[in-house]
Design a protein around this motif. Structure first.
Motif, PDB file in Angstrom:
ATOM      1  N   MET A  97       4.049  87.535  37.802  1.00 21.87           N
ATOM      2  CA  MET A  97       3.938  86.199  38.379  1.00 21.87           C
ATOM      3  C   MET A  97       3.316  86.360  39.757  1.00 21.87           C
ATOM      4  O   MET A  97       3.724  87.240  40.522  1.00 21.87           O
ATOM      5  CB  MET A  97       5.297  85.524  38.545  1.00 21.87           C
ATOM      6  CG  MET A  97       6.142  85.435  37.311  1.00 21.87           C
ATOM      7  SD  MET A  97       5.417  84.421  36.045  1.00 21.87           S
ATOM      8  CE  MET A  97       6.298  85.071  34.645  1.00 21.87           C
ATOM      9  N   VAL A  98       2.371  85.491  40.091  1.00 26.25           N
ATOM     10  CA  VAL A  98       1.749  85.549  41.409  1.00 26.25           C
ATOM     11  C   VAL A  98       2.805  85.329  42.480  1.00 26.25           C
ATOM     12  O   VAL A  98       2.863  86.042  43.466  1.00 26.25           O
ATOM     13  CB  VAL A  98       0.601  84.530  41.527  1.00 26.25           C
ATOM     14  CG1 VAL A  98       0.064  84.473  42.948  1.00 26.25           C
ATOM     15  CG2 VAL A  98      -0.512  84.866  40.536  1.00 26.25           C
ATOM     16  N   GLY A  99       3.655  84.340  42.261  1.00 23.42           N
ATOM     17  CA  GLY A  99       4.776  84.127  43.163  1.00 23.42           C
ATOM     18  C   GLY A  99       4.458  83.436  44.475  1.00 23.42           C
ATOM     19  O   GLY A  99       5.299  83.400  45.359  1.00 23.42           O
ATOM     20  N   GLN A 100       3.271  82.890  44.633  1.00 17.61           N
ATOM     21  CA  GLN A 100       2.946  82.138  45.839  1.00 17.61           C
ATOM     22  C   GLN A 100       3.374  80.690  45.661  1.00 17.61           C
ATOM     23  O   GLN A 100       3.493  80.195  44.542  1.00 17.61           O
ATOM     24  CB  GLN A 100       1.455  82.188  46.125  1.00 17.61           C
ATOM     25  CG  GLN A 100       0.952  83.571  46.444  1.00 17.61           C
ATOM     26  CD  GLN A 100      -0.554  83.591  46.629  1.00 17.61           C
ATOM     27  OE1 GLN A 100      -1.261  82.671  46.260  1.00 17.61           O
ATOM     28  NE2 GLN A 100      -1.044  84.673  47.200  1.00 17.61           N
ATOM     29  N   ALA A 101       3.563  80.010  46.782  1.00 20.14           N
ATOM     30  CA  ALA A 101       3.917  78.597  46.725  1.00 20.14           C
ATOM     31  C   ALA A 101       2.760  77.800  46.133  1.00 20.14           C
ATOM     32  O   ALA A 101       1.588  78.101  46.364  1.00 20.14           O
ATOM     33  CB  ALA A 101       4.246  78.088  48.124  1.00 20.14           C
ATOM     34  N   GLU A 102       3.121  76.805  45.357  1.00 18.00           N
ATOM     35  CA  GLU A 102       2.106  75.911  44.815  1.00 18.00           C
ATOM     36  C   GLU A 102       1.508  75.089  45.951  1.00 18.00           C
ATOM     37  O   GLU A 102       2.204  74.746  46.909  1.00 18.00           O
ATOM     38  CB  GLU A 102       2.731  74.966  43.790  1.00 18.00           C
ATOM     39  CG  GLU A 102       3.229  75.662  42.560  1.00 18.00           C
ATOM     40  CD  GLU A 102       3.859  74.718  41.553  1.00 18.00           C
ATOM     41  OE1 GLU A 102       3.798  73.481  41.756  1.00 18.00           O
ATOM     42  OE2 GLU A 102       4.415  75.219  40.565  1.00 18.00           O
ATOM     43  N   PRO A 103       0.222  74.774  45.860  1.00 19.20           N
ATOM     44  CA  PRO A 103      -0.374  73.945  46.901  1.00 19.20           C
ATOM     45  C   PRO A 103       0.246  72.549  46.896  1.00 19.20           C
ATOM     46  O   PRO A 103       0.727  72.075  45.874  1.00 19.20           O
ATOM     47  CB  PRO A 103      -1.854  73.885  46.527  1.00 19.20           C
ATOM     48  CG  PRO A 103      -1.948  74.351  45.123  1.00 19.20           C
ATOM     49  CD  PRO A 103      -0.729  75.151  44.825  1.00 19.20           C
ATOM     50  N   SER A 104       0.225  71.934  48.042  1.00 17.40           N
ATOM     51  CA  SER A 104       0.701  70.563  48.166  1.00 17.40           C
ATOM     52  C   SER A 104      -0.499  69.641  47.964  1.00 17.40           C
ATOM     53  O   SER A 104      -1.529  69.806  48.618  1.00 17.40           O
ATOM     54  CB  SER A 104       1.308  70.359  49.555  1.00 17.40           C
ATOM     55  OG  SER A 104       1.735  69.036  49.700  1.00 17.40           O
ATOM     56  N   TYR A 105      -0.385  68.703  47.068  1.00 20.68           N
ATOM     57  CA  TYR A 105      -1.501  67.832  46.716  1.00 20.68           C
ATOM     58  C   TYR A 105      -1.374  66.484  47.404  1.00 20.68           C
ATOM     59  O   TYR A 105      -0.379  65.795  47.243  1.00 20.68           O
ATOM     60  CB  TYR A 105      -1.548  67.611  45.201  1.00 20.68           C
ATOM     61  CG  TYR A 105      -2.021  68.824  44.440  1.00 20.68           C
ATOM     62  CD1 TYR A 105      -3.319  68.897  43.951  1.00 20.68           C
ATOM     63  CD2 TYR A 105      -1.175  69.903  44.213  1.00 20.68           C
ATOM     64  CE1 TYR A 105      -3.766  70.007  43.259  1.00 20.68           C
ATOM     65  CE2 TYR A 105      -1.612  71.026  43.524  1.00 20.68           C
ATOM     66  CZ  TYR A 105      -2.907  71.066  43.052  1.00 20.68           C
ATOM     67  OH  TYR A 105      -3.345  72.174  42.369  1.00 20.68           O
ATOM     68  N   ASP A 106      -2.425  66.124  48.140  1.00 20.40           N
ATOM     69  CA  ASP A 106      -2.480  64.776  48.700  1.00 20.40           C
ATOM     70  C   ASP A 106      -3.317  63.907  47.751  1.00 20.40           C
ATOM     71  O   ASP A 106      -3.813  64.385  46.724  1.00 20.40           O
ATOM     72  CB  ASP A 106      -3.052  64.788  50.121  1.00 20.40           C
ATOM     73  CG  ASP A 106      -4.465  65.358  50.210  1.00 20.40           C
ATOM     74  OD1 ASP A 106      -5.172  65.445  49.173  1.00 20.40           O
ATOM     75  OD2 ASP A 106      -4.881  65.709  51.329  1.00 20.40           O
ATOM     76  N   ALA A 107      -3.475  62.659  48.086  1.00 22.44           N
ATOM     77  CA  ALA A 107      -4.192  61.721  47.214  1.00 22.44           C
ATOM     78  C   ALA A 107      -5.635  62.163  46.982  1.00 22.44           C
ATOM     79  O   ALA A 107      -6.166  62.046  45.866  1.00 22.44           O
ATOM     80  CB  ALA A 107      -4.151  60.323  47.811  1.00 22.44           C
TER      81      ALA A 107
END
Length: 145
Positions: A115-125
């Motif tokens: 597993m890469v194990g990095q945080a998922e990006p936060s998506y804005d509109a």
């Protein structure tokens, strides 16, 4: 680090090959699960992980609920040479019908799962809009930029 050792402990010429697994999640789930829908970002995360380890991306799979014994997973996979990588367990849970059965099958076949194990990006509109355009207009020649 990106090479397999031969039986005498010397470096073999075969590089470690990575199969990147991304989830095929319907566009309708974009507002609630943008990262699971954004397969391009999932594969990019896996590609960065592979590059950091000196490995080569050999295949990119985009699947949903795939059985752990499905031939699409195992076609050409070699024990000790190939590695499966996914951005997170959450992605694997969408991509495969059973993560436990898959990891057991990998262990049985001598293939690592990472597993890469990095945080998922936060998506804005705006980011969601780009993903939506890319996925809703692929036949119109839109390349996602």
């Amino acid at each position: 680090m990106g090479e397999v050792r031969d039986a005498r402990g010397g470096a073999a010429t075969t590089p470690v090959r990575v199969t990147a697994i991304a989830s095929l999640t319907p566009l309708e789930e974009l507002n609630d699960e943008p990262f699971l829908v954004d397969s391009r970002s999932q594969h990019a995360m896996c590609a960065r992980w592979a590059a950091e380890h000196g490995y080569v991306i050999a295949r990119e799979l985009l699947v949903r609920g795939l059985r752990p014994d499905h031939c699409a997973l195992w076609d050409g996979v070699r024990p000790g040479v190939d590695v499966f990588v996914a951005p997170s367990r959450r992605v694997l849970e969408q991509a495969l019908s059973s993560v436990e059965e898959f990891t057991a099958e990998c262990a049985r076949r001598g293939v690592r799962v990472e597993m890469v194990g990095q945080a998922e990006p936060s998506y804005d509109a705006q980011m969601k809009a780009r993903v939506h355009r890319r996925l809703s207009m692929p036949t119109a020649g839109y390349d996602g930029r």
